[in-house]
Design a protein around this motif. Structure first.
Motif, PDB file in Angstrom:
ATOM      1  N   MET B 137      18.616   4.180 -15.910  1.00  0.00           N
ATOM      2  CA  MET B 137      19.046   3.286 -14.797  1.00  0.00           C
ATOM      3  C   MET B 137      19.363   1.787 -15.151  1.00  0.00           C
ATOM      4  O   MET B 137      18.720   1.468 -15.903  1.00  0.00           O
ATOM      5  CB  MET B 137      18.088   3.329 -13.755  1.00  0.00           C
ATOM      6  N   GLN B 138      20.525   1.242 -14.690  1.00  0.00           N
ATOM      7  CA  GLN B 138      20.690   0.025 -14.902  1.00  0.00           C
ATOM      8  C   GLN B 138      19.946  -0.830 -14.163  1.00  0.00           C
ATOM      9  O   GLN B 138      19.836  -0.763 -12.731  1.00  0.00           O
ATOM     10  CB  GLN B 138      22.220  -0.518 -14.665  1.00  0.00           C
ATOM     11  N   MET B 139      19.078  -1.821 -14.694  1.00  0.00           N
ATOM     12  CA  MET B 139      18.117  -2.690 -13.850  1.00  0.00           C
ATOM     13  C   MET B 139      18.451  -4.172 -14.145  1.00  0.00           C
ATOM     14  O   MET B 139      17.496  -4.849 -13.586  1.00  0.00           O
ATOM     15  CB  MET B 139      16.867  -2.300 -14.431  1.00  0.00           C
ATOM     16  N   GLY B 140      19.479  -4.443 -14.666  1.00  0.00           N
ATOM     17  CA  GLY B 140      19.823  -6.004 -14.996  1.00  0.00           C
ATOM     18  C   GLY B 140      18.960  -6.318 -16.298  1.00  0.00           C
ATOM     19  O   GLY B 140      18.297  -5.839 -16.577  1.00  0.00           O
ATOM     20  N   PRO B 141      19.733  -7.342 -16.858  1.00  0.00           N
ATOM     21  CA  PRO B 141      19.124  -7.990 -17.937  1.00  0.00           C
ATOM     22  C   PRO B 141      17.775  -8.450 -17.905  1.00  0.00           C
ATOM     23  O   PRO B 141      17.382  -9.490 -16.829  1.00  0.00           O
ATOM     24  CB  PRO B 141      19.980  -8.868 -18.639  1.00  0.00           C
ATOM     25  N   ASN B 142      16.623  -8.359 -18.474  1.00  0.00           N
ATOM     26  CA  ASN B 142      15.292  -8.575 -18.618  1.00  0.00           C
ATOM     27  C   ASN B 142      14.998  -9.052 -19.948  1.00  0.00           C
ATOM     28  O   ASN B 142      14.533  -8.075 -20.611  1.00  0.00           O
ATOM     29  CB  ASN B 142      14.465  -7.610 -17.923  1.00  0.00           C
ATOM     30  N   VAL B 161       9.463  -4.635 -14.344  1.00  0.00           N
ATOM     31  CA  VAL B 161       9.452  -4.436 -12.950  1.00  0.00           C
ATOM     32  C   VAL B 161       9.270  -2.888 -12.325  1.00  0.00           C
ATOM     33  O   VAL B 161       9.629  -2.127 -13.296  1.00  0.00           O
ATOM     34  CB  VAL B 161      10.919  -5.097 -12.311  1.00  0.00           C
ATOM     35  N   ARG B 162       8.862  -2.781 -11.268  1.00  0.00           N
ATOM     36  CA  ARG B 162       8.848  -1.351 -10.749  1.00  0.00           C
ATOM     37  C   ARG B 162      10.352  -0.792 -10.064  1.00  0.00           C
ATOM     38  O   ARG B 162      10.829  -1.646  -9.366  1.00  0.00           O
ATOM     39  CB  ARG B 162       8.080  -1.462  -9.542  1.00  0.00           C
ATOM     40  N   CYS B 163      10.378   0.258 -10.430  1.00  0.00           N
ATOM     41  CA  CYS B 163      11.829   1.062 -10.044  1.00  0.00           C
ATOM     42  C   CYS B 163      11.534   1.742  -8.520  1.00  0.00           C
ATOM     43  O   CYS B 163      10.513   2.817  -8.956  1.00  0.00           O
ATOM     44  CB  CYS B 163      12.527   1.727 -10.969  1.00  0.00           C
ATOM     45  N   PRO B 164      11.840   1.612  -7.517  1.00  0.00           N
ATOM     46  CA  PRO B 164      11.379   2.556  -6.146  1.00  0.00           C
ATOM     47  C   PRO B 164      11.764   3.879  -6.414  1.00  0.00           C
ATOM     48  O   PRO B 164      11.371   4.695  -5.804  1.00  0.00           O
ATOM     49  CB  PRO B 164      12.268   1.807  -5.093  1.00  0.00           C
TER      50      PRO B 164
END
Lengths: 230, 190
Positions: B137-142, B161-164
């Motif tokens: 899943m794409q979560m944005g750059p971290n 971060v937590r993915c819902p």
């Protein structure tokens, strides 16, 4: 170009690509639910208001993150609220699906496409006392609190950017600005979803409408379950 | 005196035409009834077929939303290559060994974490960094920037971060400038 300006561009492009890569799947059903309840030619204004509300919430959260730099403390503080918002969203989508299908005498909630015939629809309008379109702004503000991985990631980055700025007022503004441009970046993908939902040929078929209602209810159940587990 | 009338070929054709017309009329009526029934069943809620369709759609929705997510999670589970909850993990780049660790343990999402990279062998000219993401899943750059503590040890703080969606498998890509990248796929506790 300064490092802050580069950050703005980075946040916007991140929002844009995350919009197509993530939001269309995770938040698309919410937009579809709203849009199916709207007049085909009147899809854009409520959607823009919804996104404006969502971006406002992101900006406020970004400002708080920029000022404090305390991502984990703040997200822990609003965790319960986010859980509630997720369950509320799921229930709302289920009720909208039921109303749209005609299987429950609810009318079309938040919409102005059909005459106000349902109890909740009439009650909602009386309660708000304003045009249904305007309700999308506070709704967007509330749903901006929905737990979302990419939003968390952007907030982490906003908090980090804020920590590097000595002036706390400027840190608030930078945090707000970064999260606002991130939110703006996600809008095109979701507007595209809304526009596709407004296509006439899709709406003219009762069966497709009903299938959409069933899928909406399934998605609503998914939101409620994930909200309880969150 | 009655004459026996033998059917001529012309009569036979006429007879079969009449039978055929009656058959066609009956068949058309049946088709009309069937399509009418289908129309009612599909378009009016409460009809039997529509109920079946309704149940089918719920099942289909469960399949669409549930199975791929579970399947993807299982698929990625097979790709988990780092037991970060219990120990550090090691990868070999061309001339460098990369040891990756996260503390405190257990490694939880939405918590302040310390990421530590230890490089042995050839050292890079610039500091390494870590890109966090989810395999499915794409979560944005971290990105977690790392600071050198000496002796090939680099450390930085970051947040997973937590993915819902409920997916718990994350990937850390350790980028070592001019030497390559090492991928660590691991479970996170929500």
């Amino acid at each position: 170009m300064s490092s802050i300006e580069t950050l703005y561009i980075a946040f916007f492009t991140t929002g844009f690509f995350v919009g197509f890569g993530h939001c269309m799947g995770m938040c698309g059903p919410i937009v579809v639910s709203f849009s199916l309840n709207l007049r085909p030619k009147g899809v854009m204004a409520p959607n823009l208001l919804y996104h404006a509300g969502r971006i406002t919430t992101y900006a406020v959260l970004g400002g708080v993150m920029g000022a404090s730099g305390a991502f984990t403390r703040i997200t822990a503080g609003i965790g319960g609220l986010q859980k509630g918002v997720m369950i509320f969203t799921g229930l709302m989508i289920i009720v909208m699906g039921l109303g749209m299908s005609g299987w429950a005498p609810l009318g079309r909630i938040f919409g102005d496409y059909f005459s106000a015939q349902g109890a909740i629809h009439r009650g909602f309008r009386k309660l708000s006392g304003i045009q249904a379109t305007a309700t999308y702004l506070p709704l967007g503000m509330l749903l901006g609190l929905l737990p979302c991985g990419p939003v968390y990631t952007a907030l982490v980055a906003a908090a980090r950017a804020g920590m590097e700025i000595q002036n706390s007022f400027k840190a608030v503004l930078v945090g707000m600005g970064l999260m606002a441009v991130f939110g703006i970046g996600t809008v095109p993908a979701l507007l595209m979803v809304a526009r596709l939902t407004g296509m006439g040929w899709l709406r003219s078929r009762d069966m497709i409408y009903k299938i959409g209602a069933v899928l909406m209810m399934a998605m609503g159940i998914y939101f409620v379950v994930q909200g309880i587990r969150f | 005196m009655n004459k026996i009338h033998c059917a001529t070929p012309k009569d036979r054709i006429s007879f079969y035409h009449t039978r055929g017309a009656a058959f066609n009329k009956h068949r058309n009526l049946e088709v009309r009834m069937l399509t009418s029934g289908l129309r009612k069943a599909f378009l009016k809620p409460g009809e039997g077929l529509f109920r079946i369709l309704f149940a089918g759609m719920i099942l289909l929705s469960m399949v669409i939303y549930g199975v791929p997510a579970q399947g993807a999670e299982k698929g990625h589970s097979a790709r988990v290559n780092c037991d970060i909850q219990h120990t550090s993990c090691t990868r070999e780049l061309s001339d460098t060994r990369v040891v990756f660790d996260i503390t405190p343990k257990p490694v939880k999402a939405m918590a302040d974490l310390t990421f530590r990279i230890t490089l042995t062998g050839k050292q890079p000219e610039a500091a390494p960094y870590i890109d966090l993401g989810m395999p499915g899943m794409q979560m944005g750059p971290n990105r977690v920037p790392l600071e050198s503590l000496g002796n090939g040890v680099h450390e930085g703080s970051g947040i997973i971060v937590r993915c819902p969606s409920g997916k718990k498998i994350w990937k850390a890509t350790v980028m070592v400038p001019n030497m390559g990248a090492a991928e660590f796929i691991f479970d996170v506790i929500y």
